[in-house]
Design a protein around this motif. Sequence first.
Motif, PDB file in Angstrom:
ATOM      1  N   TRP A 182      -7.966  11.070 -77.343  1.00 42.82           N
ATOM      2  CA  TRP A 182      -8.895  10.623 -76.298  1.00 42.82           C
ATOM      3  C   TRP A 182      -8.825  11.430 -75.012  1.00 42.82           C
ATOM      4  CZ3 TRP A 182     -11.942   7.700 -78.931  1.00 42.82           C
ATOM      5  CH2 TRP A 182     -11.439   6.904 -79.967  1.00 42.82           C
ATOM      6  N   ILE A 183      -7.690  11.975 -74.649  1.00 39.54           N
ATOM      7  CA  ILE A 183      -7.582  12.649 -73.354  1.00 39.54           C
ATOM      8  C   ILE A 183      -6.984  14.033 -73.533  1.00 39.54           C
ATOM      9  CG2 ILE A 183      -7.429  10.500 -72.055  1.00 39.54           C
ATOM     10  CD1 ILE A 183      -4.444  10.862 -71.858  1.00 39.54           C
ATOM     11  N   SER A 184      -7.126  14.868 -72.504  1.00 39.16           N
ATOM     12  CA  SER A 184      -6.705  16.265 -72.571  1.00 39.16           C
ATOM     13  C   SER A 184      -5.215  16.410 -72.271  1.00 39.16           C
ATOM     14  CB  SER A 184      -7.508  17.091 -71.560  1.00 39.16           C
ATOM     15  OG  SER A 184      -7.152  16.721 -70.231  1.00 39.16           O
ATOM     16  N   GLN A 187      -4.342  15.700 -68.641  1.00 38.90           N
ATOM     17  CA  GLN A 187      -4.389  14.263 -68.362  1.00 38.90           C
ATOM     18  C   GLN A 187      -3.158  13.558 -68.920  1.00 38.90           C
ATOM     19  OE1 GLN A 187      -8.307  13.609 -70.046  1.00 38.90           O
ATOM     20  NE2 GLN A 187      -9.186  13.221 -68.026  1.00 38.90           N
ATOM     21  N   TRP A 225      -7.936  11.289 -61.183  1.00 41.88           N
ATOM     22  CA  TRP A 225      -8.179  11.349 -62.630  1.00 41.88           C
ATOM     23  C   TRP A 225      -9.430  12.155 -63.002  1.00 41.88           C
ATOM     24  CZ3 TRP A 225      -5.225  10.475 -66.678  1.00 41.88           C
ATOM     25  CH2 TRP A 225      -5.813  10.332 -67.936  1.00 41.88           C
ATOM     26  N   PRO A 226     -10.588  11.921 -62.385  1.00 36.50           N
ATOM     27  CA  PRO A 226     -11.765  12.730 -62.755  1.00 36.50           C
ATOM     28  C   PRO A 226     -11.579  14.209 -62.448  1.00 36.50           C
ATOM     29  CG  PRO A 226     -12.414  10.763 -61.524  1.00 36.50           C
ATOM     30  CD  PRO A 226     -10.941  10.895 -61.384  1.00 36.50           C
ATOM     31  N   GLN A 227     -10.854  14.508 -61.371  1.00 40.46           N
ATOM     32  CA  GLN A 227     -10.643  15.905 -61.002  1.00 40.46           C
ATOM     33  C   GLN A 227      -9.771  16.620 -62.023  1.00 40.46           C
ATOM     34  OE1 GLN A 227     -12.222  17.179 -58.377  1.00 40.46           O
ATOM     35  NE2 GLN A 227     -11.463  19.224 -58.849  1.00 40.46           N
ATOM     36  N   SER A 229      -9.769  16.266 -65.190  1.00 35.32           N
ATOM     37  CA  SER A 229     -10.620  16.696 -66.303  1.00 35.32           C
ATOM     38  C   SER A 229     -11.294  18.029 -65.993  1.00 35.32           C
ATOM     39  CB  SER A 229     -11.670  15.620 -66.588  1.00 35.32           C
ATOM     40  OG  SER A 229     -12.486  16.002 -67.673  1.00 35.32           O
ATOM     41  N   ARG A 230     -11.730  18.212 -64.737  1.00 37.71           N
ATOM     42  CA  ARG A 230     -12.346  19.486 -64.353  1.00 37.71           C
ATOM     43  C   ARG A 230     -11.313  20.603 -64.320  1.00 37.71           C
ATOM     44  NH1 ARG A 230     -15.641  15.837 -61.297  1.00 37.71           N
ATOM     45  NH2 ARG A 230     -14.161  15.772 -59.564  1.00 37.71           N
ATOM     46  N   TRP A 231     -10.116  20.303 -63.839  1.00 40.05           N
ATOM     47  CA  TRP A 231      -9.057  21.310 -63.844  1.00 40.05           C
ATOM     48  C   TRP A 231      -8.722  21.741 -65.272  1.00 40.05           C
ATOM     49  CZ3 TRP A 231      -5.509  18.123 -60.092  1.00 40.05           C
ATOM     50  CH2 TRP A 231      -6.036  18.217 -58.797  1.00 40.05           C
ATOM     51  N   ASP A 232      -8.749  20.775 -66.192  1.00 44.53           N
ATOM     52  CA  ASP A 232      -8.455  21.088 -67.588  1.00 44.53           C
ATOM     53  C   ASP A 232      -9.478  22.083 -68.142  1.00 44.53           C
ATOM     54  OD1 ASP A 232      -6.743  20.091 -70.010  1.00 44.53           O
ATOM     55  OD2 ASP A 232      -8.805  20.117 -70.742  1.00 44.53           O
ATOM     56  N   ALA A 233     -10.761  21.850 -67.850  1.00 42.49           N
ATOM     57  CA  ALA A 233     -11.809  22.753 -68.336  1.00 42.49           C
ATOM     58  C   ALA A 233     -11.643  24.156 -67.741  1.00 42.49           C
ATOM     59  CB  ALA A 233     -13.183  22.184 -67.994  1.00 42.49           C
TER      60      ALA A 233
END
Length: 772
Positions: A182-184, A187, A225-227, A229-233
């Motif tokens: 479910w998560i990266s 995360q 938390w939302p940020q 996800s962007r860092w992961d990408a």
Amino acid sequence: MAAPTQFASPKRPQALVATLLLAGAAGVIAQIVLLRELLCLFEGNEFSIGLMLAIWLLATAGGSGILARLPATIGRERQIVALLQVVSALALPLAIVLIRSSRVWAPAVPGEMLGPQRMFLTSVLALGIVAPISGMLFTVASRWWMQAQGAATASATSSAYMLETLGAAAGGLLTSIALLPWISSLQIAMLLGTAEVLLALWIVSSTRTALGVSLPLLLCAGLLWPQVSRWDARSLALQWPGLTLLESATSKYGALAVVEANGGRSLAQSGVILFTAGDVEAAEEAVHFALLQHPAPRDVLLVGGGVNGSALQVVRHPSVERLDYVELDPRIPEIAERRFPAEWAGVRGDPRIHVHLLDGRAFLRSTGRKFDVIILNLPDPRTAQWNRFYTREFFDDTAAALNPGGVLGFQLRAAENYLNPQRAAFFQCIRQTLRQSFSEVRVIPGDTLYFLASNQRGRLQTDPDVLEQRVKERRLSIAYVRDYFLAFRLATDRQADMERLIAPTPATPVNRDFAPVAYYLDTSAWTTHFGRSYSRLLDALSRLGFRPIVLAVVLTAVIALGVLALLSSPLRAVASSSLCTAAMGMTMLVLELFLLLGFQALYGYVFHQLAIIIAGFMLGMGLGAWLAQRRPPPGTPTRPMILMQTAAVVMPFLLWAVLAGLGRLRDPRLMAVAAHLGFPVLAALCGATGGLQFPWASRVFFSSGGARNAGALYALDLLGSCAGAIAATLFLLPLFGLGRTAALLGGTNLCVALLSATAVAGDARSRRTPAR
């Protein structure tokens, strides 16, 4: 009984238990996340797992040894544990970014696999940031336990070992079931880091203070938390310098990425480019050589690679009535529908094409259909995931699924005018393996070597005029595989030269599921791109026979027996418990690799199952340690320690036999049960053997005058595991397979058990002999 220090308050013993449980969970979660990240960097090469585990274990042992050398009366265990928790929270995300950016700070051509030096350096840097903290936590928490509970060193070490392994099992299960799907990775690192910081606050602060600081910390984590996800990408895009990352996804087979450059789009899995849209030449070569061998192919099976246009090339042949296209990874069609709409629309719109989202081997065993032509459009066997489609077992299934006179075709990367000895040895192995299953085998030379095999002699045709005539009769509109192309690729002198270069010799090995020698030979050929020293090492290891290794083990055992005879009684006990612990650590690691390789050979998605198998091992070790603690043996623990070492003699053979039996399963339902239930149970049973022994070995070691620091025996266990990882992955498993490796592992454990039994018998005789 020693009084507890002021830093180990008996009012909150649950903080100590929580520390050990979280340390185990954090260690295994970090290990799984980093192994998956490194697997993507290493193009899914599973034997790199052994290298990575060896580095991890060595670094963990080093961390344990660093704190073990500090004075035992340091008295600040709680502060050190809290500090290590905070450092661990920062280390994992840093390691993830370090791995993903390795192509930036260690420049490589996009799509190029990193060389051995850069692979090793990346592994050392990334794992070296995280793994030592795990070893340090074990040592300092064991000391904390000793002081808080007034326990002896052996008891504290055993208790810490039990709690850490149970925490590791819980962490592995949590990662597999609730996190990875479910998560990266970043995360996961954030959730884990938040838990570690909260625990650190609880350890060093009052309950009111800890709660007061925890609430703002949790609020901050929620806002970030939302940020994350962007860092992961953004960090994933670092893996593709010079290319644009359009989409990334994770499936049970690996990490998928759609990249674009100069208007051309490609799909990659774990760093390997599977196909590039619009590459007509690759699509034609993949299928037409095989289809032109058959006078009128009606039923065709295409395994992999249909999205790049190969499936549509197949149905151009007018005699084709049905094409079964099997795609191993179910996420590929989903991505193709979004990112390769033109190619995918053609596949879905043709009623003759039947798409199966299923493993190719499972499809062959369960379909019951027969085919005129079977085409493999897959990457080279550089990993165990792809090697399983080039083994004797798979070729036997393929031959059985062909109609009389049927044809198998596939291509492997080669060179237009030159093959070095390592690459030639690899092709000899593939050809030798094909000859075990098929009546006739031919090879078409070129920058890709195209293998053709048939279950009927006289079927295969390498005359370019005959094949060109079939192109005309079928009115095929082909851009590349046509008259001039066929005449060049099938020139008589080129065919003769290639036949000579790749003709198998009596010593040429056969590639098998549980002895993946082609995988090893392909890796050896790949290392020639990075200097002769690597290929020389692998070549030397490949020439190392099994008999010299057995003789080396026996000679080492004889020397050890002589050394034991010279030692005093307490030192013999210390030496025997040390040998048993190190040998058991080696055995546990090799058995874990047995399961990982066996699962990959049978099912092909160990990337997904990695966490479950590791969790099963840790659960077995934790339960074994708990049982040994709960039911201590009467009298001396030396005999049960030797008994478990004797069990380790049998375990490799049992596991090998079970894996061989699973390989003969044909029923998809039974195969599914074996995958999801059988392998975790096997892992737990193997782990329980080591878990049962460690507390008993710990009592023998520390009660007989072994090192007084709590991390000493733990370090020996890790060093044994490290040695097993290096030996098994570097040459034992790929060259000798599971059977001979099981024999060598069982023989080594037998020698250790006999040495320990001899030492115990010598002690008993010395006690019965009256003093002069």
